[in-house]
Design an enzyme around this catalytic site. Structure first.
Site, short mmCIF file in Angstrom:
data_model
loop_
_atom_site.label_atom_id
_atom_site.label_comp_id
_atom_site.label_asym_id
_atom_site.label_seq_id
_atom_site.Cartn_x
_atom_site.Cartn_y
_atom_site.Cartn_z
N HIS A 113 0.84 -1.21 0.00
CA HIS A 113 0.00 0.00 0.00
C HIS A 113 0.88 1.26 0.00
O HIS A 113 0.58 2.24 -0.69
CB HIS A 113 -0.88 0.04 1.26
CG HIS A 113 -1.82 -1.12 1.41
ND1 HIS A 113 -1.67 -2.06 2.40
CD2 HIS A 113 -2.93 -1.48 0.71
CE1 HIS A 113 -2.65 -2.95 2.31
NE2 HIS A 113 -3.42 -2.63 1.29
N LYS A 164 -0.88 -6.90 -7.73
CA LYS A 164 -1.17 -8.05 -6.87
C LYS A 164 -2.59 -8.55 -7.17
O LYS A 164 -2.85 -9.75 -7.19
CB LYS A 164 -1.02 -7.61 -5.42
CG LYS A 164 -1.70 -8.48 -4.40
CD LYS A 164 -0.79 -9.55 -3.93
CE LYS A 164 -1.39 -10.52 -2.95
NZ LYS A 164 -2.56 -10.07 -2.25
#
Ligand code: AMP
Length: 297
Positions: free
Chosen positions: A40, A152
């Site tokens: 993140h 991802k």
């Protein structure tokens, strides 16, 4: 950094930040479900480096979880998340309650066909309808110029790109590379669920993808060969239970003829897998072949 828990607070914060930029600042947006990690953080830093104002949302969206999935036990750590957001260039954190986002049960669905028919779309029915709905709402609320998504979740990138094109959202979707642990395991908020033994064996996911990359370079190889070799390698981890291993075209996510020889000099492929360790389901993927556009894994 401004923390907003309601939509009016978000609008006020955006107005305030815009006034600092003479009303014409560009807005970067990073949507997340929190329990933030370096994956993140890489998205946040990219947003901060490319925009005047960066907005992070933290919202565990119930609409994208199935009835037997981990919505209730999804990990949360507000304090740590806020600290990480502050350290990675975020100006506004939008952290709404479920009631704020869904004051009444929504009757609108955002269903993207075809790209959702395989992989997680097949094994998590309704998941991408929930993703499409919440991302649409967030795009309307934040009105970003650019939105950052990790490869991802490569299928999610394909779905959001399609939805953005189909519905003319005035936002550029920016796919960002997968961030991994030193041993190769893709970072995920769900990695905390793993026992020490499961964590050790989970390295087989990225290892099998790296191995497949070697095979992929061989002339005359087929999708079926690669999928079979990858499955065998994952099955050598005794705690691993395969949900899916598929080799598809990317970003269409169409199935190539499993027996046909792959065309890496011309086509982009994705080898995508979902594997359960106990009740923890992990996903990972690798792009192969001709990598056009802005894709990185
Ligand atoms: P999540 O909080 O899991 O919904 O993820 C929020 C965003 O972070 C999504 O765009 C994910 O693809 C991205 N993300 C999650 N893990 C990683 C990772 N290991 N590397 C890069 N991006 C990631």
């Amino acid at each position: 950094m401004i923390l907003c828990r309601t939509i009016p607070e978000l609008h006020e914060a955006l107005k305030q930040q815009q006034s600092k930029n003479a009303g014409s600042g560009t807005v970067g947006f990073v949507p997340t479900m929190g329990y933030l990690h370096e994956g993140h953080a890489s998205l946040m830093r990219r947003s901060a480096s490319e925009n005047d104002i960066s907005v992070l949302s933290i919202f565990v969206n119930p609409m994208q979880f199935g009835p037997n999935e981990d919505f209730d036990r999804y990990p949360r750590d507000e304090e740590r998340d806020l600290a990480l957001a502050g350290q990675n260039g975020i100006d506004i954190v939008f952290m709404p309650s479920v009631k704020e986002m869904y004051p009444k049960a929504p009757l609108t669905t955002v269903f993207v066909s075809q790209v959702t028919s395989r992989l997680c779309g097949a094994s998590r029915p309704g998941h991408f309808d929930g993703v499409g709905l919440v991302v649409s709402k967030l795009f309307h609320l934040v009105q970003p110029d650019k939105a950052y998504f990790g490869m991802k979740d490569a299928q999610q990138v394909a779905v959001i790109q399609q939805m953005t094109d189909d519905l003319n959202f005035p936002v550029e979707i920016v796919p960002c590379p997968i961030v991994r642990e030193p041993d190769g395991l893709a970072l995920s908020s769900r990695n905390v669920y793993l026992t020490a033994e499961q964590r050790e064996q989970a390295v087989m996911l990225s290892r099998s993808l790296a191995e497949a990359k070697q095979h992929f370079a061989k002339a005359g190889i087929t999708a079926a060969d690669i999928v079979e070799q990858t499955k065998q390698m994952i099955e050598s981890a005794e705690l691993a239970e395969i949900d899916y291993v598929e080799l598809l075209h990317y970003p269409s996510l169409d199935l190539p003829d499993p027996a046909a020889v792959l065309q890496p000099e011309r086509d982009t492929y994705i080898l995508a897998l979902a594997v359960k360790f106990g009740s923890t389901r992990l996903i990972d993927n690798q792009l192969f072949g001709y990598i056009g556009g802005d894709y990185h894994v």
